[in-house]
Structures are given as C-alpha cells and as structure tokens.
Design a protein around this motif. Structure first.
Motif, PDB file in Angstrom:
ATOM      1  N   UNK B  34      52.854  48.986  38.815  1.00 33.70           N
ATOM      2  CA  UNK B  34      52.286  47.711  38.414  1.00 33.70           C
ATOM      3  C   UNK B  34      51.680  46.997  39.616  1.00 33.70           C
ATOM      4  N   UNK B  35      52.447  46.976  40.693  1.00 33.43           N
ATOM      5  CA  UNK B  35      51.989  46.274  41.885  1.00 33.43           C
ATOM      6  C   UNK B  35      50.736  46.933  42.463  1.00 33.43           C
ATOM      7  N   UNK B  36      50.758  48.264  42.521  1.00 34.43           N
ATOM      8  CA  UNK B  36      49.599  48.997  43.047  1.00 34.43           C
ATOM      9  C   UNK B  36      48.359  48.718  42.193  1.00 34.43           C
ATOM     10  N   UNK B  37      48.549  48.709  40.884  1.00 40.50           N
ATOM     11  CA  UNK B  37      47.421  48.429  39.987  1.00 40.50           C
ATOM     12  C   UNK B  37      46.857  47.041  40.257  1.00 40.50           C
ATOM     13  N   UNK B  38      47.760  46.070  40.416  1.00 40.12           N
ATOM     14  CA  UNK B  38      47.314  44.705  40.673  1.00 40.12           C
ATOM     15  C   UNK B  38      46.496  44.651  41.966  1.00 40.12           C
ATOM     16  N   UNK B  39      46.972  45.359  43.002  1.00 39.59           N
ATOM     17  CA  UNK B  39      46.254  45.389  44.277  1.00 39.59           C
ATOM     18  C   UNK B  39      44.875  46.012  44.097  1.00 39.59           C
ATOM     19  N   UNK B  40      44.825  47.135  43.407  1.00 39.93           N
ATOM     20  CA  UNK B  40      43.557  47.826  43.196  1.00 39.93           C
ATOM     21  C   UNK B  40      42.562  46.900  42.500  1.00 39.93           C
ATOM     22  N   UNK B  41      43.045  46.165  41.507  1.00 40.47           N
ATOM     23  CA  UNK B  41      42.123  45.315  40.752  1.00 40.47           C
ATOM     24  C   UNK B  41      41.698  44.092  41.553  1.00 40.47           C
ATOM     25  N   UNK B  42      42.439  43.752  42.609  1.00 44.21           N
ATOM     26  CA  UNK B  42      42.012  42.703  43.538  1.00 44.21           C
ATOM     27  C   UNK B  42      41.060  43.260  44.586  1.00 44.21           C
ATOM     28  N   UNK B  43      41.059  44.578  44.753  1.00 40.90           N
ATOM     29  CA  UNK B  43      40.295  45.175  45.832  1.00 40.90           C
ATOM     30  C   UNK B  43      40.912  44.903  47.190  1.00 40.90           C
ATOM     31  N   UNK B  44      42.234  44.677  47.200  1.00 41.15           N
ATOM     32  CA  UNK B  44      42.931  44.394  48.458  1.00 41.15           C
ATOM     33  C   UNK B  44      44.043  45.416  48.675  1.00 41.15           C
ATOM     34  N   UNK B  45      44.327  45.741  49.931  1.00 44.00           N
ATOM     35  CA  UNK B  45      45.467  46.627  50.211  1.00 44.00           C
ATOM     36  C   UNK B  45      46.773  45.896  49.892  1.00 44.00           C
ATOM     37  N   UNK B  46      47.817  46.648  49.546  1.00 39.12           N
ATOM     38  CA  UNK B  46      49.108  46.071  49.150  1.00 39.12           C
ATOM     39  C   UNK B  46      49.646  45.073  50.175  1.00 39.12           C
ATOM     40  N   UNK B  47      49.542  45.427  51.437  1.00 37.59           N
ATOM     41  CA  UNK B  47      50.044  44.533  52.465  1.00 37.59           C
ATOM     42  C   UNK B  47      49.361  43.175  52.420  1.00 37.59           C
ATOM     43  N   UNK B  48      48.062  43.192  52.191  1.00 33.50           N
ATOM     44  CA  UNK B  48      47.311  41.939  52.145  1.00 33.50           C
ATOM     45  C   UNK B  48      47.767  41.088  50.962  1.00 33.50           C
TER      46      UNK B  48
END
Lengths: 157, 157
Positions: B34-48
DNA sequence: TATTGTTATACTCTATAACTATA
DNA sequence: TATAGTTATAGAGTATAACAATA
C-alpha cells in the motif's frame, strides 16, 4: 435508507481508524527497525530473510512461485536464493517432473535461523505495557481474526 | 512467588502473541505494498514521502532533526529534501538565530499531498470486514492506546 | 512457441568521507 | 574546536534485457 448509509459510513470510518492505528505502529516505526536488526544479526539482506520465512512457512516453492509471491522479478529471486544457499539455509532441488523448475527447500540450519528470527521479531513492543492482560487477549484475538482472513484472501498478501 | 512468575509469563506470552499478529499483517503484507503504491502515485521515493509526513505531522524541522528521527545519515536527508523541494512540497528556510541550520517547512502543495497519501494509506484492509462494528471500535481503541504510548516513549520511534 | 531460471547490466536507495560555513 | 549541511562517491538492493534449457 439514510440510516443504512450512515451505518456504512460509520463502519468504514471505524475500519479506517483501526487500519490507521495499525500501520501507524509500523510505518517508520519499531517494526521496521526490529526487522532490520534481525536481518543484520543474521548477516542476511532483508529480502533473503523474507524469502526464508516464506519457504519455511509455506513449504518448498519454485523460484517462480517466490517471485510471484513477492511481486518481484525472477532475477531478484535468483540473487536472494543464492544468498540463502551460500549460507546453507536452503537447497535448490530438481522438480520431479518438470526439469525447468528448481524447488527451493529449507535445510535444518535454515529452520533454526527462521526460529531465531521469529524470536527476535515477536519480542513485544515495550509500549504494549499500557495494556492489561485482558486488553492484550482482546487485541490478540482481534488481530488474529483479521490476520487469518487476510491469509485466506487471494491476492491480499 | 510462583504464581506471580506465572502471571508474568502469561502476560509476556500475550504481549508476544499480540505483537506477532500485528507485524504479521505488515511484514511482506498489504501495508508495505500500500505504501509503495502511494509513493509511486506521488512520483516520490518512499523516503521522501516519509520525510513529508514527518514534517507535516511534527511541524517544521531542521535537517539534523530529520536525520535523527529517521536514524539515517544527514547526507541522505539532503537528497530527500531536495526531492521534496524540487516537487514544491517543502521549502528550506533560514533559522532565525543559528545561520548554520536550515528549517524544512511544508508548502500548501505539500500539505495537500500529505492528505492525499493519508487517504490512500488509511483505506482499510479488506480483511477487516471479518470484524463487526463493536470489534472494530475495540481494536481501534486498543491500538490507539498503544500507539499513543509509543509516541510518548523516547527512542521507541 | 512459451516458460523457467540465470547472467550481465543499469538504476535507485542509502551510507561514508571530505568539504564549507557558521558557532 | 565542534556542529549543520552539502557534494562526491561507493555500496547495497532491485529491475530490465538478452539468453540457455526444457516443455
């Protein structure tokens, strides 16, 4: 009709708040750190540890099954299993009927290591001290219920 | 004396089982994805994304405070904040008294993005359907109690 | 021809070391 | 001298593409 809609809204809101509290404990939190520490003390990369847990908990698997289960590329599974095999924790065996397939099976050392990881991971979060025994029992039963449902659901893992 | 020891054992076993059920839902599970998907849809790396959440939820922070909070190297924070600033989600401001320090503050766009991520993350796990409303309320309250305790505890985050 | 797995390669994420500016 | 932050660089972790073997 409006009452039913309200009930749905309330239910969804409850589910949302519960899920929120759940991942709040993990995201960026103790869970991640705990897991990383366990990996470090095994001397294995996190992916390899997850693969080991998968092989032990779901029985021997083919490389492809592992890749599917992890939603990752098969070439990455190769490197993970390489690491585990080099550490003597799993073995690559021949599939009895399809000679293209390699079956990844855990060794006794691998089983022991998986137990070790479990011990470290399951050491409770200190903050759980705020709950008394009855509350802990309640929490455990609720989470197990969800957990079992999630194991049964296809695609949710 | 023996009875007390037994009670301690029971308590620890309960806490252990609860924690086990908790991380079982996250490790390798829906939460990560879920978290990875959210990051991908933001176009941001997880850390960011984690950094953005931290800045929004804990107020503006210095680079060093972020590094300490993430248990990571300051140089990594530089790259995370670079990404967020480039996306217009945060700003680097001057510290009023110490000119060495840079204060990371969220922008309106950043606030909106953090809300967006929250929406995605808090969408409940489908398996939570196995619980009725009373059970959900119970679960939520228990987890929030632990969560608040963990926020208060120093070093546990 | 399609599928399993590997190799070679490249890209992303994160840390280390050396550096600048300020305290 | 010590601390905040950056740059340059190197190391893990993970994916993509091309390939060999088997079905």
């Amino acid at each position: 009709m409006s009452i039913e809609a309200d009930r749905d809204t309330e239910r969804h809101e409850l589910a949302r708040q519960s899920w929120q509290a759940l991942y709040g404990l993990f995201l960026n939190g103790e869970g991640q750190r705990r897991f990383m520490d366990a990996c470090a003390s095994c001397g294995l990369p996190p992916g390899a540890v997850k693969a080991l847990m998968q092989v032990v908990d779901h029985g021997q698997s083919s490389m492809r099954e592992l890749a599917d289960s992890f939603h990752c590329d098969p070439s990455y599974v190769t490197s993970l299993v390489d690491a585990l095999e080099q550490a003597g924790l799993v073995e690559r065996r021949l599939h009895p009927t399809d000679r293209r397939v390699k079956v990844v099976a855990v060794t006794p050392a691998g089983l022991e290591m998986r137990e070790d990881v479990e011990q470290r991971l399951s050491e409770p979060l200190p903050s759980m001290d705020v709950l008394d025994n009855d509350e802990l029992r309640l929490l455990r039963d609720l989470l197990l219920k969800v957990h079992h449902a999630s194991l049964a659901a296809p695609g949710e893992r």
